[in-house]
Design an enzyme around this catalytic site. Structure first.
Site, mmCIF file in Angstrom:
data_model
loop_
_atom_site.group_PDB
_atom_site.id
_atom_site.type_symbol
_atom_site.label_atom_id
_atom_site.label_comp_id
_atom_site.label_asym_id
_atom_site.label_seq_id
_atom_site.Cartn_x
_atom_site.Cartn_y
_atom_site.Cartn_z
ATOM 1 N N LEU A 143 0.819 -1.216 0.000
ATOM 2 C CA LEU A 143 0.000 0.000 0.000
ATOM 3 C C LEU A 143 0.848 1.258 0.000
ATOM 4 C CD1 LEU A 143 -2.601 -1.005 2.711
ATOM 5 C CD2 LEU A 143 -3.125 -0.573 0.326
ATOM 6 N N GLY A 144 1.991 1.164 0.600
ATOM 7 C CA GLY A 144 2.839 2.347 0.680
ATOM 8 C C GLY A 144 4.096 2.059 1.441
ATOM 9 N N GLY A 171 6.581 3.660 4.463
ATOM 10 C CA GLY A 171 6.817 4.641 5.523
ATOM 11 C C GLY A 171 8.301 4.767 5.779
ATOM 12 N N PHE A 192 9.961 3.616 8.126
ATOM 13 C CA PHE A 192 10.578 2.440 8.725
ATOM 14 C C PHE A 192 10.154 1.131 8.088
ATOM 15 C CE2 PHE A 192 10.595 5.722 11.911
ATOM 16 C CZ PHE A 192 11.961 5.822 12.076
ATOM 17 N N GLY A 193 9.463 1.193 7.011
ATOM 18 C CA GLY A 193 9.085 -0.052 6.359
ATOM 19 C C GLY A 193 7.847 0.113 5.507
ATOM 20 N N VAL A 227 3.987 -0.930 4.002
ATOM 21 C CA VAL A 227 2.658 -1.277 4.519
ATOM 22 C C VAL A 227 1.954 -2.132 3.469
ATOM 23 C CG1 VAL A 227 0.479 -0.346 5.383
ATOM 24 C CG2 VAL A 227 2.585 0.891 5.814
ATOM 25 N N LYS A 255 1.838 -3.034 8.741
ATOM 26 C CA LYS A 255 3.077 -2.246 8.615
ATOM 27 C C LYS A 255 4.230 -3.109 9.085
ATOM 28 C CE LYS A 255 4.219 2.502 9.835
ATOM 29 N NZ LYS A 255 3.735 3.586 10.676
ATOM 30 N N ASP A 267 2.968 15.025 14.468
ATOM 31 C CA ASP A 267 3.318 14.890 13.053
ATOM 32 C C ASP A 267 2.059 14.928 12.183
ATOM 33 O OD1 ASP A 267 5.107 14.699 10.994
ATOM 34 O OD2 ASP A 267 5.449 12.553 11.166
#
Ligand code: ATP
Length: 620
Positions: free
Chosen positions: A97-98, A100, A102-103, A105, A119, A217
């Site tokens: 899906l995407g 981030g 740190f890793g 998803v 995630k 954030d």
């Protein structure tokens, strides 16, 4: 023998019991004997009925207003790694899906029909672990329709991969939906306005908890949209409980120390990004050492310790201990005592690494630098030798060398030209509109988004295959190693003092609101001269406010726009005030957006500038 009625004064029963269990006439002696038992039984039944009724009808648990107490939402549960691997098709790229900080998803389906987003974080970085723990810490505490629910967590056998399981948000993140996919649903003003309200409600919920939760954030890529485009706040990796005493002051003129050129340069970069001319910066990043497995007790959190030596972690080493959540947060805040110089260095490193990422390849860059130094050395030696040749006797030799050199030079030029073209092609490929890259931006013809989505391209995130109904993220996280996100982070967020308050989220919300209304990134340059004044969204909004032309900022693709749009911009500008004390609270923001609270006095910085006095020079 007829039994003599024994008249024993009946004990005064509770009225509720006597009314519920009337003693039958003619059986008084028996009834007096069985009465206490019957009364007790009925009392018990009544109590149970009342309890059931109450517990069913109670509208919202008081725990939802208390960040330190356990919530009524099902706490995150542990999933087996194999379940999640199966659910995501072995974390297949089609399910990605995407990406981030740190890793990646992945989407998946568990228990046959429950759609989830998984995630996967590499436990290699302490920062990543910190975010993982943070997410779980808050997942157990937050219960709001405007917060993405965390369903659970997992890890692989060697604990190299940490996994978080969320409810799947069908329409992906807001950044992607609004700026990349340009979802038609978001081209309707009413829908966009609702998104703004949803987010404001979510933040207001966080700030209304005791102690308040600061998200830290807020940005479009951390806002996820469900199937109905209702917005939910995600990513509590940088969230924190508000420290008890936060002084909401900004010392604008304070010397940051060091004063080195690098520092100034960086300051300028950040100033450009935020639209402020001066403010202090610093960096405090949180690297909590431990946490997770949140249990329900109100003041304490059971944690699983995570040592920095991640490789050595084993199940046996898992120690559960109780810590006060506040203590833990306090520990994080201690890091704000980092020396100023070091902080600058860290920020510089961070900026540097981000810039490097944007280049086609950092190794290319380093190699090129090394190669050019080598070549320089080689050439200077050649030159020395060439000059040492006797003018007359070695005439022929000299000419030959000159020719050979010319040839070499020509070759080198062609090589350089080819490399340049390759770079250009790559950067064009990286951008979605063919106009990105930091280097281009530096030359004045590119566009840069400090919100971080651009970095993703350099990391190859553009290869996301698109699923038919689920939105795919094109963006990657922006600031894995830094608190907040440049452009969205409030000026005081970069301060060395721990001045983090709810007002930081208010500021970020202000930027997000402008992005939402204008359909533009906070920092965007397309190269044309007319665009330059619009490059920095915040500065542009301020300028328009002074000129009384706020309507110019509204996305021209929006349909059914009404005067609420201008109201939203005004609210955003209130949120974007430099001094945290001047910014409204999230409750006030929500009130203003809903028309329940009138806008406070317009900040003087936005009042129209007085007409310039033109001095006419009269000729004599
Ligand atoms: N629950 C979810 N449902 C649908 N998509 C999701 C979900 N969670 C994350 N995603 C997608 O994955 C992307 C990456 O998420 P992630 O939270 O890892 O990164 P980020 O928020 O962009 O970065 P960072 O964590 O560093 O701030 C998101 O931008 C989003 O598009």
């Amino acid at each position: 023998m007829p039994s003599r009625p024994i008249l024993v004064p009946a004990p005064a029963p509770a009225p509720v019991v006597s009314s519920l269990v009337p003693a039958p006439l003619g059986h008084q002696n028996r009834s007096t004997r069985i009465f206490p038992a019957a009364a007790g039984f009925s009392f018990f039944i009544t109590l149970s009925v009342c309890f059931c009724k109450f517990s069913r009808k109670r509208p919202s648990p008081p725990a939802t207003k208390n960040a330190s107490s356990s919530s009524q939402r099902t706490p995150p549960r542990e999933f087996s790694y194999s379940t999640l691997r199966r659910a995501t098709g072995s974390f297949s790229p089609e399910n990605r899906l995407g990406q981030g900080g740190f890793g990646a998803v992945f989407r998946g389906t568990i228990s046959g029909d429950e759609n989830v987003a998984v995630k996967v974080m590499d436990s290699g970085s302490l920062q990543g672990e910190g975010e993982f723990h943070n997410e779980l810490f808050f997942a157990a505490k937050l219960d709001s329709p405007h917060v993405v629910p965390v369903l659970g967590f997992s890890h692989d056998r060697k604990r190299r991969r940490l996994l978080l399981v969320y409810k799947l948000m069908d329409n992906g993140n807001l950044q992607d939906a609004l700026l990349h996919r340009r979802c038609p649903e978001l081209m309707d003003w009413n829908r966009r306005f609702l998104v703004a309200i949803n987010i404001a409600e979510g933040i207001e919920h966080l700030h209304g908890l005791e102690p308040p939760v600061i998200h830290g954030d807020i940005k479009p890529s951390n806002i996820l949209l469900d199937s109905l485009f209702s917005a939910k706040i995600a990513d509590f990796g940088l969230a924190r409980l508000k420290p008890e005493q936060v002084e909401i002051i900004v010392a604008p003129e304070r010397d940051c120390g060091g004063g080195g050129g690098g520092g100034e340069e960086l300051e300028n970069v950040i100033n450009t990004a935020t639209g402020y001319e001066k403010f202090n910066f610093g960096l405090v990043d949180q690297s909590p050492e431990s946490v997770v497995k949140v249990t329900g007790s109100p003041e304490t959190t059971t944690v699983v310790s995570v040592s920095p030596e991640l490789g050595e972690k084993t199940d046996e080493e898992v120690v559960t201990r109780k810590v006060e959540s506040k203590d833990w947060w306090w520990k994080q805040n201690q890091e704000s005592d980092v020396e100023k110089g070091k902080v600058k260095e860290y920020v510089m490193q961070w900026i540097g690494s981000e810039v490097k990422k944007e280049r086609p390849s950092s190794s290319d860059w380093i190699e090129a630098m090394a190669a050019s130094k080598k070549l320089e050395k080689k050439n200077s030696k050649r030159l020395e030798w060439w000059l040492s040749l006797e003018e007359e006797s070695d005439k022929k030799k000299r000419r030959m060398v000159r020719e050979w050199w010319k040839d070499e030079y020509r070759k080198e030029l062609t090589k350089k030209k080819k490399k340049k073209e390759k770079k250009k092609l790559e950067s064009e490929f990286c951008s979605d509109d063919g106009s990105s890259s930091v280097s281009q931006w530096r030359r004045g013809s590119g566009s840069i988004d400090w919100s971080g989505e651009r970095w993703s391209r350099a990391r190859g995130n553009s290869h996301d295959s698109v699923s038919s109904e689920i939105a795919k993220s094109c963006g990657i996280s922006s600031t894995p190693s830094m608190r907040g996100t440049v452009c969205y982070a409030a000026p005081e967020y970069f301060n060395l003092d721990n001045n983090v308050s709810e007002k930081c989220d208010v500021y970020s919300y202000g930027v997000l609101l402008l992005v939402l209304i204008s359909g533009r990134r906070p920092l965007e340059m397309t190269g044309s001269a007319s665009e330059i004044q619009r490059a920095n969204l915040m500065s542009w909004a301020r300028k328009l406010a002074r000129r009384g032309r706020l309507v110019d900022l509204v996305d021209q693709k929006l349909q059914n726009v009404d005067k609420e749009a201008v109201l939203c911009i005004k609210v955003a500008l209130q949120c974007l005030q430099r001094l945290p004390v001047s910014r409204p609270s999230m409750k006030e923001v929500l009130g203003m957006l809903k028309g329940e609270v009138s806008l406070p006095e317009w900040p003087t910085e936005f009042s129209p500038s007085p007409p310039l006095k033109t001095i006419r020079k009269h000729g004599r």
